[in-house]
Design a protein around this motif. Sequence first.
Motif: not given
Length: 263
Positions: A190-193, A196-198, A226-227
């Motif tokens: 799971e990519w968090t940009y 704020g989108t994933t 970011t995550k």
Amino acid sequence: MSGERGLVRPIMTNSEQIRQFGNNAYAKPATALNILRETVMGPELFDKAFKTYSERWAFRHPTPADFFRTMEDASAVDLDWFWRGWFYGTDYVDVELSNVRWFRMQTEEDGLETRNIKGSAQAIDGKDTDKAKDFGSVPEPFVLEEWDGKYGEFNQSFDNNKVRQMANKKNFYELTLRNQGGLVTPVIIEWTYADGTTELQKMPAEIWRINEKEVQKVFVKEKEVTKVVIDPNRKTADTYTDNNVFPRVNEPDRFEEFKKNKR
């Protein structure tokens, strides 16, 4: 996957040698088949293959091997790695997100003296939580070297300029995954940009084909990340989730949670 590790036996073990009947005969087989349907094969393909198995062996006496062969034959999917790991071994799923690096292509500027080569970003090591704070303020630069070789069936020429244009302003993330549990598995990321989108991205278990211990994979993203989380929805039965997240999150252990709730 619960239970004392010293008492774990493969599912395909004579009942006289099993110490934990509940886990070996019920919990682990049920978990394995759920993961096979929901994560490995997908519900539609699994249901089709299982229907074929039911029709072929109705009113007969199939063995586990008959089930294994029929599921592969009906789905045209090689599942040897799955049966071997889940039914004939005692390894478990534990994929560690060991290292994350962020790159961008270095763009040329007029004049060698004015070229701005930025410093490297923070790379993280799962054993050193001090380095796992964030992705760093700037990415590591890389340069595409000229290549005049041929590729493809018709020996097509490699267009270096086209590749540079495609890579310009893109974000390259190199993930290092370590198989700490020994059981190969699909990897769900799971990519968090930054906006704020994933995004969910799935890689098949075949990524471990060359090296079952460690895999490095580069992902190209338009947006900054970011995550990163491995198996965010717990679809692969990953045993230890504290090493699945970057940046690292210091989660309190069960004893700390108990003390907190008692206050």
